[in-house]
Write an enzyme that holds these catalytic residues in place. Structure first.
Site, short mmCIF file in Angstrom:
data_model
loop_
_atom_site.label_atom_id
_atom_site.label_comp_id
_atom_site.label_asym_id
_atom_site.label_seq_id
_atom_site.Cartn_x
_atom_site.Cartn_y
_atom_site.Cartn_z
N HIS A 37 -6.99 -2.63 0.23
CA HIS A 37 -6.28 -3.49 1.19
C HIS A 37 -7.11 -3.65 2.46
O HIS A 37 -7.19 -4.73 3.03
CB HIS A 37 -4.94 -2.86 1.57
CG HIS A 37 -3.97 -2.69 0.45
ND1 HIS A 37 -3.57 -1.46 -0.01
CD2 HIS A 37 -3.31 -3.60 -0.31
CE1 HIS A 37 -2.70 -1.61 -0.99
NE2 HIS A 37 -2.52 -2.90 -1.20
N GLN A 61 9.40 -9.06 -8.36
CA GLN A 61 8.19 -9.07 -9.18
C GLN A 61 8.05 -7.83 -10.05
O GLN A 61 7.11 -7.70 -10.82
CB GLN A 61 6.94 -9.25 -8.31
CG GLN A 61 6.54 -8.04 -7.50
CD GLN A 61 5.44 -8.38 -6.51
OE1 GLN A 61 5.65 -9.10 -5.55
NE2 GLN A 61 4.25 -7.85 -6.75
N GLN A 155 -3.28 -12.95 -10.87
CA GLN A 155 -2.40 -13.24 -9.73
C GLN A 155 -3.03 -14.28 -8.79
O GLN A 155 -2.41 -15.27 -8.42
CB GLN A 155 -2.11 -11.95 -8.96
CG GLN A 155 -1.41 -12.15 -7.63
CD GLN A 155 -0.92 -10.85 -7.04
OE1 GLN A 155 0.13 -10.35 -7.42
NE2 GLN A 155 -1.68 -10.28 -6.13
N ARG A 186 -9.40 0.98 -6.77
CA ARG A 186 -8.40 1.53 -5.87
C ARG A 186 -7.06 0.87 -6.13
O ARG A 186 -6.97 -0.34 -6.27
CB ARG A 186 -8.78 1.30 -4.40
CG ARG A 186 -9.97 2.08 -3.89
CD ARG A 186 -9.77 3.59 -3.90
NE ARG A 186 -8.48 4.03 -3.42
CZ ARG A 186 -8.25 4.63 -2.27
NH1 ARG A 186 -9.23 4.88 -1.44
NH2 ARG A 186 -7.03 5.03 -1.95
N SER A 188 -2.57 1.60 -5.32
CA SER A 188 -1.51 2.48 -4.82
C SER A 188 -0.98 3.36 -5.95
O SER A 188 -0.51 4.47 -5.73
CB SER A 188 -0.38 1.66 -4.23
OG SER A 188 -0.89 0.70 -3.35
N ARG A 189 -1.09 2.85 -7.18
CA ARG A 189 -0.57 3.60 -8.34
C ARG A 189 -1.43 4.82 -8.68
O ARG A 189 -0.96 5.73 -9.35
CB ARG A 189 -0.46 2.68 -9.55
CG ARG A 189 0.61 1.62 -9.41
CD ARG A 189 0.89 0.94 -10.74
NE ARG A 189 2.15 0.23 -10.72
CZ ARG A 189 2.31 -1.02 -10.34
NH1 ARG A 189 1.27 -1.73 -9.97
NH2 ARG A 189 3.51 -1.60 -10.34
P1 AMP Z 1 -0.69 -5.00 -3.52
O1 AMP Z 1 -0.23 -4.28 -2.32
O2 AMP Z 1 -1.01 -4.12 -4.67
O3 AMP Z 1 0.19 -6.17 -3.88
O4 AMP Z 1 -2.07 -5.66 -3.11
C1 AMP Z 1 -2.19 -6.52 -2.02
C2 AMP Z 1 -3.51 -7.23 -2.08
O5 AMP Z 1 -4.57 -6.28 -2.09
C3 AMP Z 1 -3.67 -8.07 -3.37
O6 AMP Z 1 -4.29 -9.31 -3.06
C4 AMP Z 1 -4.56 -7.20 -4.21
O7 AMP Z 1 -5.35 -7.93 -5.14
C5 AMP Z 1 -5.43 -6.53 -3.17
N1 AMP Z 1 -6.00 -5.29 -3.68
C6 AMP Z 1 -5.31 -4.25 -4.23
N2 AMP Z 1 -6.16 -3.30 -4.66
C7 AMP Z 1 -7.42 -3.76 -4.38
C8 AMP Z 1 -8.74 -3.25 -4.60
N3 AMP Z 1 -8.94 -2.07 -5.19
N4 AMP Z 1 -9.78 -3.99 -4.18
C9 AMP Z 1 -9.59 -5.19 -3.59
N5 AMP Z 1 -8.39 -5.74 -3.37
C10 AMP Z 1 -7.31 -5.04 -3.76
#
Ligand code: AMP
Length: 278
Positions: A37, A61, A155, A186, A188-189
């Site tokens: 992020h 979602q 997405q 990377r 969150s999971r």
């Molecule tokens: P999320 O909070 O998982 O919905 O992610 C929010 C944004 O961060 C989305 O556009 C994801 O594609 C991006 N994102 C999540 N993990 C990564 C990562 N490891 N590298 C780059 N972008 C990420």
């Protein structure tokens, strides 16, 4: 950093910024912020004058209620990270600002194949929920630029289509995948994995790289099959491993400008996704 919880207060603030000619960048997230992020925030800060990060764990979602409940939440740490990174605005809306009673927020566009393959095939309703929340957030924030990660390949492809369909002027900027030192993307999971599983899960990226080395030599169907077998051999449960045209997400052909390998696999009850451009 300014923190807003209602559309009205956020919009009032942004209006003033816009009146000064400032470029507004937007990074929507589900929170539990990590380096992936933060790389989006850094790119957004470089390419815009004011960065709005949103944190909203969008229930529509999640195709499984348990996944929604188990989704990590760490608001205080998130706020600290955003402040450290000089992000100017956090939009942390109360639920009724996103989904007010009586407002139909569903997005009714036919995604065709984009919504049917890979994640679309395995997570029914997921992209409808993603489109619904992103369209709603874009209507509220009205950014000049939207920053999303390549990590969620399908997405951003779908959001690019949504922007086109609604003729929205927002520019989409896709940022590279940030990985842990061992190559695991990377997410969150990842926090829900044991140390041992987190090490084993590095095989996902190793296989994607193997695929990149071999895709010109071997047939795509065979590669997809071998990749799934390699995941199984490491104790992961693959859901799909697909090599597709990077724009249409259809099987690639000689006209494909970009070809991408995408995969989803389970380990310790956690679903991980990753991809590589071949
Ligand atoms: P999320 O909070 O998982 O919905 O992610 C929010 C944004 O961060 C989305 O556009 C994801 O594609 C991006 N994102 C999540 N993990 C990564 C990562 N490891 N590298 C780059 N972008 C990420």
């Amino acid at each position: 950093m300014h923190i807003f919880r209602t559309n009205h207060t956020l919009q009032q603030h942004l209006q003033k910024q816009r009146a000064q000619g400032k470029i507004i960048g937007f990074v929507p997230t589900l929170g539990a912020l990590h380096d992936g992020h933060m790389s989006l925030m850094q790119t957004a800060l470089k390419q815009s004058d004011v960065v709005v990060c949103s944190i909203f764990i969008n229930p529509t979602q999640f195709n499984q209620a348990s996944d929604f409940q188990k989704y990590p939440r760490s608001l205080m740490a998130d706020i600290e990270l955003l402040i450290q990174n000089d992000v100017q605005i956090l939009y942390y809306p109360i639920d009724s600002e996103i989904y007010p009673e009586g407002l139909d927020t569903t997005v009714d566009i036919d995604l065709g194949l984009l919504g049917k393959v890979m994640e679309g095939a395995h997570r029914p309703g997921h992209f409808e929920g993603v489109m619904q929340v992103v369209k709603r957030l874009l209507d509220i924030v009205d950014p000049d630029k939207l920053f999303m990660g390549q990590k969620d390949y399908q997405q951003f492809t779908i959001i690019r289509y949504l922007l086109e369909q609604f003729k929205m002027p927002t520019e989409l900027i896709v940022c590279p995948i940030i990985r842990e030192p061992n190559g695991l993307a990377r997410s969150s999971r990842n926090e829900r994995l044991s140390a041992e599983a987190r090490t084993r899960a590095k095989v996902i990226f190793e296989i994607l790289q193997w695929c990149k080395q071999h895709y010109k030599i071997e047939k795509i169907k065979e590669l997809e099959e071998q990749a799934q077998n390699k995941l199984k051999a490491e104790g992961l449960i693959p859901e799909y491993f697909s090599i597709v045209d990077g724009d249409s997400l259809a099987p690639p052909d000689e006209d494909s400008k970009t070809i991408v390998a995408c995969t989803a696999a389970w380990i310790e009850g956690v679903r991980l996704i990753d991809n590589i451009i071949l």
